[in-house]
Scaffold this motif. Structure first.
Motif, mmCIF file in Angstrom:
data_model
loop_
_atom_site.group_PDB
_atom_site.id
_atom_site.type_symbol
_atom_site.label_atom_id
_atom_site.label_comp_id
_atom_site.label_asym_id
_atom_site.label_seq_id
_atom_site.Cartn_x
_atom_site.Cartn_y
_atom_site.Cartn_z
ATOM 1 N N THR A 16 0.835 -1.205 0.000
ATOM 2 C CA THR A 16 0.000 0.000 0.000
ATOM 3 C C THR A 16 0.867 1.250 0.000
ATOM 4 O OG1 THR A 16 -1.829 -1.127 1.104
ATOM 5 C CG2 THR A 16 -1.758 1.280 1.294
ATOM 6 N N VAL A 17 1.889 1.267 0.851
ATOM 7 C CA VAL A 17 2.807 2.416 0.913
ATOM 8 C C VAL A 17 3.469 2.630 -0.444
ATOM 9 C CG1 VAL A 17 4.982 3.248 1.916
ATOM 10 C CG2 VAL A 17 3.181 2.304 3.391
ATOM 11 N N HIS A 18 3.978 1.559 -1.053
ATOM 12 C CA HIS A 18 4.670 1.685 -2.337
ATOM 13 C C HIS A 18 3.719 2.083 -3.465
ATOM 14 C CE1 HIS A 18 8.508 0.669 -0.703
ATOM 15 N NE2 HIS A 18 7.977 -0.381 -0.111
ATOM 16 N N GLU A 19 2.475 1.667 -3.390
ATOM 17 C CA GLU A 19 1.484 2.090 -4.393
ATOM 18 C C GLU A 19 1.233 3.589 -4.302
ATOM 19 O OE1 GLU A 19 -1.934 -0.387 -3.744
ATOM 20 O OE2 GLU A 19 -0.884 -2.181 -4.449
ATOM 21 N N ILE A 20 1.108 4.111 -3.082
ATOM 22 C CA ILE A 20 0.890 5.546 -2.909
ATOM 23 C C ILE A 20 2.113 6.312 -3.410
ATOM 24 C CG2 ILE A 20 0.516 7.418 -1.247
ATOM 25 C CD1 ILE A 20 -1.104 5.350 0.445
ATOM 26 N N ILE A 21 3.315 5.858 -3.069
ATOM 27 C CA ILE A 21 4.526 6.506 -3.568
ATOM 28 C C ILE A 21 4.528 6.494 -5.093
ATOM 29 C CG2 ILE A 21 7.048 6.318 -3.765
ATOM 30 C CD1 ILE A 21 7.022 5.243 -0.841
ATOM 31 N N ILE A 79 3.613 12.815 1.639
ATOM 32 C CA ILE A 79 3.097 12.680 0.279
ATOM 33 C C ILE A 79 1.583 12.750 0.338
ATOM 34 C CG2 ILE A 79 2.826 11.088 -1.664
ATOM 35 C CD1 ILE A 79 5.632 10.010 -0.999
ATOM 36 N N SER A 80 1.029 13.529 -0.567
ATOM 37 C CA SER A 80 -0.422 13.616 -0.723
ATOM 38 C C SER A 80 -0.732 13.453 -2.199
ATOM 39 C CB SER A 80 -0.912 14.987 -0.237
ATOM 40 O OG SER A 80 -2.274 15.151 -0.528
ATOM 41 N N GLU A 81 -1.598 12.525 -2.505
ATOM 42 C CA GLU A 81 -2.076 12.361 -3.883
ATOM 43 C C GLU A 81 -3.554 12.002 -3.817
ATOM 44 O OE1 GLU A 81 -2.767 9.226 -5.587
ATOM 45 O OE2 GLU A 81 -2.536 8.228 -3.694
ATOM 46 N N SER A 82 -4.222 11.936 -4.928
ATOM 47 C CA SER A 82 -5.683 11.868 -4.932
ATOM 48 C C SER A 82 -6.272 10.680 -4.181
ATOM 49 C CB SER A 82 -6.215 11.884 -6.369
ATOM 50 O OG SER A 82 -5.820 10.707 -7.052
ATOM 51 N N LYS A 83 -5.530 9.601 -4.030
ATOM 52 C CA LYS A 83 -6.075 8.418 -3.369
ATOM 53 C C LYS A 83 -5.349 8.034 -2.082
ATOM 54 C CE LYS A 83 -7.967 6.343 -7.506
ATOM 55 N NZ LYS A 83 -8.044 5.132 -8.328
ATOM 56 N N GLY A 84 -4.474 8.895 -1.602
ATOM 57 C CA GLY A 84 -3.781 8.520 -0.384
ATOM 58 C C GLY A 84 -2.823 9.564 0.130
ATOM 59 N N TYR A 85 -2.383 9.318 1.346
ATOM 60 C CA TYR A 85 -1.463 10.202 2.044
ATOM 61 C C TYR A 85 -0.438 9.347 2.763
ATOM 62 C CZ TYR A 85 -5.572 13.148 1.483
ATOM 63 O OH TYR A 85 -6.641 13.814 0.956
ATOM 64 N N LEU A 86 0.797 9.866 2.845
ATOM 65 C CA LEU A 86 1.858 9.172 3.566
ATOM 66 C C LEU A 86 2.628 10.146 4.441
ATOM 67 C CD1 LEU A 86 3.612 7.050 0.778
ATOM 68 C CD2 LEU A 86 2.235 6.178 2.667
ATOM 69 N N SER A 87 3.041 9.663 5.587
ATOM 70 C CA SER A 87 4.018 10.338 6.418
ATOM 71 C C SER A 87 5.121 9.316 6.647
ATOM 72 C CB SER A 87 3.405 10.788 7.747
ATOM 73 O OG SER A 87 4.387 11.394 8.551
ATOM 74 N N LEU A 88 6.291 9.577 6.056
ATOM 75 C CA LEU A 88 7.411 8.639 6.081
ATOM 76 C C LEU A 88 8.539 9.207 6.935
ATOM 77 C CD1 LEU A 88 7.347 8.288 2.236
ATOM 78 C CD2 LEU A 88 6.725 6.429 3.773
#
Length: 168
Positions: A16-21, A79-88
């Motif tokens: 899931t993380v790699h898909e968002i990236i 990272i913010s994109e239309s289908k997800g967000y990440l804090s790495l």
């Protein structure tokens, strides 16, 4: 949320993380300044399939950000994109490895360096990722808006998608 350590769940969270990236093109890299404050700036994401737990960013070196990284290598990448967000979270280093720069060079980098990939100021920031918190949703924007309003007007928490943490 605590990390589920079953192999399939852990692998699913990492995917899931790699898909968002993979869906994103820009990240906010947050460094710590000499005075201790935080400084975030947008940078274009570059990845290598052979290093799934590393992100790269082209940068000029020396610079304020590379000085900050030399003093305080721990960083946050959001990272913010239309289908997800990440804090790495991770540890950053700066490299001028010519072979790596050549491998990762792209038209976006070309715009920032007058001398191209042989410009003496070209460097890469490498972030070795340690952990991620993610929010992933495949809901259309209107469905997310409805969930948000539902949360405001009732005692139900909005269902904004999957949320979790994972070590990388």
């Amino acid at each position: 949320m605590t990390e589920n350590t079953s192999d399939s769940s852990l692998q699913s969270r990492r995917e899931t993380v790699h898909e968002i990236i993979g869906r994103a093109s820009i990240a906010m890299l947050t460094t710590r300044t000499a005075s201790g404050s935080l400084h975030a700036r947008p940078l274009a994401i570059v990845t290598r399939d052979s290093e799934p737990s590393a992100l790269y960013f082209f940068t000029g070196h020396p610079s304020e950000k590379t000085d900050e990284l030399a003093a305080f290598p721990l960083v946050n990448v959001s990272i913010s994109e239309s289908k997800g967000y990440l804090s790495l979270t991770g540890s950053a280093s700066v490299t001028r490895d010519a072979a790596l720069i050549d491998e990762l060079w792209n038209p976006g980098a070309e715009a920032w360096f007058e001398g191209g990939k042989i410009d003496p100021s070209v460097a890469l920031i490498r972030v070795d990722l340690a952990a991620a918190e993610y929010w992933d949703t495949d809901k259309p924007a209107i469905a997310k808006a409805v969930e948000f309003v539902r949360g405001l007007t009732s005692d139900h928490e909005p269902d904004m998608g999957e949320h979790g943490t994972v070590t990388l």
